[in-house]
Design a protein around this motif. Structure first.
Motif, mmCIF file in Angstrom:
data_model
loop_
_atom_site.group_PDB
_atom_site.id
_atom_site.type_symbol
_atom_site.label_atom_id
_atom_site.label_comp_id
_atom_site.label_asym_id
_atom_site.label_seq_id
_atom_site.Cartn_x
_atom_site.Cartn_y
_atom_site.Cartn_z
ATOM 1 N N GLN A 61 0.830 -1.210 0.000
ATOM 2 C CA GLN A 61 0.000 0.000 0.000
ATOM 3 C C GLN A 61 0.861 1.255 0.000
ATOM 4 O O GLN A 61 0.520 2.248 -0.658
ATOM 5 C CB GLN A 61 -0.934 0.000 1.204
ATOM 6 N N ARG A 114 0.814 4.131 -2.832
ATOM 7 C CA ARG A 114 0.614 5.547 -2.520
ATOM 8 C C ARG A 114 1.729 6.388 -3.122
ATOM 9 O O ARG A 114 1.486 7.460 -3.675
ATOM 10 C CB ARG A 114 0.546 5.730 -0.999
ATOM 11 N N GLU A 156 -1.925 16.530 0.607
ATOM 12 C CA GLU A 156 -2.726 15.666 1.484
ATOM 13 C C GLU A 156 -2.235 14.220 1.447
ATOM 14 O O GLU A 156 -2.119 13.570 2.487
ATOM 15 C CB GLU A 156 -4.199 15.721 1.082
ATOM 16 N N LEU A 157 -1.941 13.725 0.249
ATOM 17 C CA LEU A 157 -1.455 12.347 0.123
ATOM 18 C C LEU A 157 -0.094 12.176 0.805
ATOM 19 O O LEU A 157 0.161 11.165 1.461
ATOM 20 C CB LEU A 157 -1.363 11.946 -1.350
ATOM 21 N N GLU A 158 0.772 13.176 0.656
ATOM 22 C CA GLU A 158 2.086 13.106 1.303
ATOM 23 C C GLU A 158 1.952 13.130 2.823
ATOM 24 O O GLU A 158 2.678 12.422 3.522
ATOM 25 C CB GLU A 158 2.978 14.244 0.822
ATOM 26 N N GLU A 159 1.035 13.927 3.332
ATOM 27 C CA GLU A 159 0.809 13.977 4.782
ATOM 28 C C GLU A 159 0.311 12.626 5.284
ATOM 29 O O GLU A 159 0.766 12.129 6.314
ATOM 30 C CB GLU A 159 -0.185 15.077 5.135
ATOM 31 N N GLU A 160 -0.621 12.020 4.566
ATOM 32 C CA GLU A 160 -1.103 10.691 4.946
ATOM 33 C C GLU A 160 0.022 9.678 4.916
ATOM 34 O O GLU A 160 0.131 8.831 5.809
ATOM 35 C CB GLU A 160 -2.225 10.242 3.995
ATOM 36 N N LEU A 161 0.872 9.778 3.907
ATOM 37 C CA LEU A 161 1.997 8.857 3.787
ATOM 38 C C LEU A 161 2.957 9.024 4.966
ATOM 39 O O LEU A 161 3.411 8.037 5.548
ATOM 40 C CB LEU A 161 2.721 9.111 2.462
ATOM 41 N N ARG A 162 3.244 10.262 5.334
ATOM 42 C CA ARG A 162 4.135 10.513 6.485
ATOM 43 C C ARG A 162 3.555 9.929 7.768
ATOM 44 O O ARG A 162 4.282 9.399 8.605
ATOM 45 C CB ARG A 162 4.391 12.016 6.650
ATOM 46 N N ARG A 163 2.235 10.031 7.925
ATOM 47 C CA ARG A 163 1.596 9.478 9.127
ATOM 48 C C ARG A 163 1.655 7.958 9.146
ATOM 49 O O ARG A 163 1.738 7.350 10.207
ATOM 50 C CB ARG A 163 0.131 9.915 9.206
ATOM 51 N N ASP A 164 1.589 7.337 7.963
ATOM 52 C CA ASP A 164 1.509 5.890 7.879
ATOM 53 C C ASP A 164 2.850 5.184 7.802
ATOM 54 O O ASP A 164 2.922 3.979 7.996
ATOM 55 C CB ASP A 164 0.652 5.473 6.681
#
Length: 56
Positions: free
Chosen positions: A6, A10, A39-47
């Motif tokens: 995943q 991403r 937004e996608l990069e922020e989600e990636l950093r969190r995950d």
């Protein structure tokens, strides 16, 4: 938390949006794509697991 597969998906998705951002000529489209990428990069950093352990 995302699986390795995943995470790679991403990253590929982000790369595709970055390419579109470079290709489009409409300023509004560029702005919207940039927002989506952020937004996608922020989600990636969190995950992505933090290799330094939990933060205080």
């Amino acid at each position: 938390m995302m699986t390795e597969h995943q995470l790679r998906q991403r990253e590929c998705q982000i790369a595709r949006y970055r390419q579109l951002e470079r290709e489009v000529t409409d300023p509004l489209a560029v702005c919207l794509l940039h927002s989506i990428i952020e937004e996608l990069e922020e989600e990636l950093r969190r995950d992505i697991p933090d290799c330094h352990g939990p933060r205080d």
